[in-house]
Design an enzyme around this catalytic site. Structure first.
Site, PDB file in Angstrom:
ATOM      1  N   CYS A 112     -72.130 -67.270  40.040  1.00 16.03           N
ATOM      2  CA  CYS A 112     -71.054 -67.817  39.094  1.00 16.03           C
ATOM      3  C   CYS A 112     -69.966 -66.636  39.371  1.00 16.03           C
ATOM      4  CB  CYS A 112     -71.334 -67.648  37.819  1.00 16.03           C
ATOM      5  SG  CYS A 112     -72.192 -69.047  37.156  1.00 16.03           S
TER       6      CYS A 112
ATOM      7  N   HIS B  33     -66.318 -65.757  35.401  1.00  9.83           N
ATOM      8  CA  HIS B  33     -67.627 -65.670  34.645  1.00  9.83           C
ATOM      9  C   HIS B  33     -67.587 -65.025  33.091  1.00  9.83           C
ATOM     10  CE1 HIS B  33     -71.995 -64.902  34.717  1.00  9.83           C
ATOM     11  NE2 HIS B  33     -71.916 -63.893  34.620  1.00  9.83           N
TER      12      HIS B  33
HETATM   13 CA   LIG Z   1     -71.830 -71.229  38.467  1.00  7.70          CA
END
Ligand SMILES: [Ca+2]
Ligand SMILES: [Ca+2]
Length: 499
Positions: free
Chosen positions: A92, A148
């Protein structure tokens, strides 16, 4: 392992889609097409949608025969679907930091989820996509997961939902976790939750985004809308589970000996003695596939609500829609689960764009592109000031003509100096110790046969290797990260046998 007997060649199915049999089943969106051709005024708005952890298991990409994604398919049919799009990093945080700044992980040193990307010398003062839009008179607001969760970036937004520090609305959770019975599973769990759609975090993000599209805007807008599912845990309302009875779901086509020709660093990424072993031991493979598919359809429903709202809004004719996922996901292929690898399942992601007045409906682009290309594309589409430091390449030529010539492969990096290059035909992986993998997608779409040691392909490897980054900066210092990490390797007692 009789679970495998129902499996299919997933990319065999993909070929069927590409040849038109299944493509003819794709919903059309003639209304959207007509609108696309209509005259637009002023600078276009941007609706920037993200989906977390979504691999190519959506109808229009043909990655899974059971999945139901009518809304993603409808959006793809309105413009250009990039069928060979890849992340810059299969996790991510590095994927998103790279996408939002236009800078490669190998340049920034942001390789993993715990890397606080603004602390990278290369990204400290980076102007992110929404910042660049704001500098050109746009409003920029966001909701849900764009960056994130551990490293939000308040300077990127004028306002954020739920807040500048917390991108995640609360999700309902079922009692008696873990539902799947796997001990210490943490987020690695799945099962129905007794809650209406409205309580789901993603539904709340969709509602927030719809409220933005219903507002009167006095400036062109950039709206970021990030959905969390199908990220773990796969707790979604029962009706989505009921769409995919576990005893009937199609399992991925897995070669139990697939890792035998993979170098040690690749085998460490796969870690077959971890998640895969637990899933098999607890007889959870079918239920996991069910949970992932159910989560995808939940998020598809959210996407549908947003595109319906845009369609009914005052902005339907002059809003660019871009939808991406941050990387792919393994569900047992290469005896691996999650992302965190350099194979097709982890690098291949979703990218589609609808650009009023530019894209035509039902276009599919097979050229290898990456998420790094999004930033320069938006600059060109919205006539923003070019930024020479960006390392991607504008996709506008491919939006105009999806078969236009395109020379660069798609680069994905996982950890320092571990790289994958994907062309239309090849995947070439080179790990930090110099070991390699090479797959021929013309014959081996599942990447089962590593050709790297065959001298016949020396020149193929040499040509591809020219595209490897020359700079591989050290990883920046890690911080505490509340989100998902690759599970720690267990000590191996014996040589790993195929499972
Ligand atoms: Ca992800
Ligand atoms: Ca293999």
């Amino acid at each position: 392992m009789n679970q495998i007997s129902n499996s299919i060649d997933r990319r065999g199915f993909l070929r069927l889609v590409a040849t038109g049999t299944a493509a003819s089943l794709l919903p059309s969106c003639a209304r959207g097409a007509q609108k696309s051709a209509s005259k637009q005024a002023g600078q276009p708005n941007v609706l920037f949608m993200a989906i977390d952890d979504l691999n190519d298991w959506i109808g229009c990409l043909g990655g899974h025969p059971d999945v139901k994604t009518p809304n993603l398919d409808r959006l793809a049919a309105m413009g250009v679907l990039f069928t060979n799009a890849h992340c810059s990093a299969p996790a991510c945080n590095p994927s998103r930091a790279s996408l939002m700044t236009g800078i490669l992980p190998s340049t920034s040193g942001v390789y993993h989820n715990p890397d606080p990307w603004r602390k990278s010398p290369a990204l400290k003062d980076a102007v992110t996509i929404p910042q660049h839009f704001m500098a050109h008179g746009y409003s920029a607001v966001g909701g849900g997961k764009i960056y994130h969760g551990s490293f939000p970036d308040p300077p990127s937004w004028q306002d954020y939902f739920p807040s500048q520090q917390n991108n995640k609305p609360d999700d309902p959770v079922p009692p008696n976790r873990p539902i799947n019975g796997i001990p210490n599973a943490a987020q690695f769990d799945w099962g129905p939750v007794d809650a209406p759609d409205e309580q789901m975090g993603d539904s709340q993000v969709a509602s927030w985004c719809i409220s933005q599209l219903r507002k009167k805007h006095d400036k062109p807008f950039f709206v970021g809308c990030g959905f969390f599912r199908p990220h773990l845990p796969w707790y979604v309302p029962k009706k989505y589970f009921d769409m995919y009875p576990a005893d009937k779901v199609t399992l991925p086509n897995v070669n139990e000996n697939d890792l035998d020709d993979v170098p040690p660093i690749g085998r460490q990424m796969a870690r077959p003695e971890g998640d895969h072993k637990k899933v098999i031991e607890h007889n959870q493979w079918r239920k996991a596939v069910q949970g992932y598919l159910a989560s995808i359809t939940l998020v598809d429903t959210c996407v549908g609500r947003v595109i319906d709202a845009l369609d009914k809004s005052a902005y339907a004719d002059n809003t660019i829609v871009i939808l991406w996922s941050d990387h792919g996901w393994h569900l047992g292929e290469k005896l691996h689960w999650r992302k965190f690898s350099l194979w097709e399942e982890a690098t291949h992601n979703v990218l589609m764009m609808v650009v009023p007045g530019l894209t035509k409906p039902h276009r599919r682009c097979p050229r290898p592109v990456t998420m790094l290309d999004i930033y320069p594309t938006l600059i060109e589409l919205c006539s923003l000031t070019p930024k020479n430091e960006l390392q991607g390449k504008s996709l506008v030529p491919l939006l105009k003509d999806p078969k236009a010539q395109w020379d660069r492969p798609a680069l994905t990096t996982h950890g320092r100096s571990n790289h994958s290059l994907r062309t239309e035909r090849w995947r070439y992986i080179r790990y930090s110790d110099g070991t390699e993998e090479l797959y021929d997608h013309d014959k081996d779409e599942l990447e089962w046969t590593n050709l790297a040691a065959d001298p016949k392909y020396a020149d193929v490897k040499k040509q591809l290797a020219k595209w490897l980054p020359q700079t591989n900066v050290p990883e920046i210092s890690r911080a505490a990260d509340k989100e998902e990490q690759p599970p720690k390797p267990r000590k191996r007692k014996t040589k790993q046998a195929g499972m």
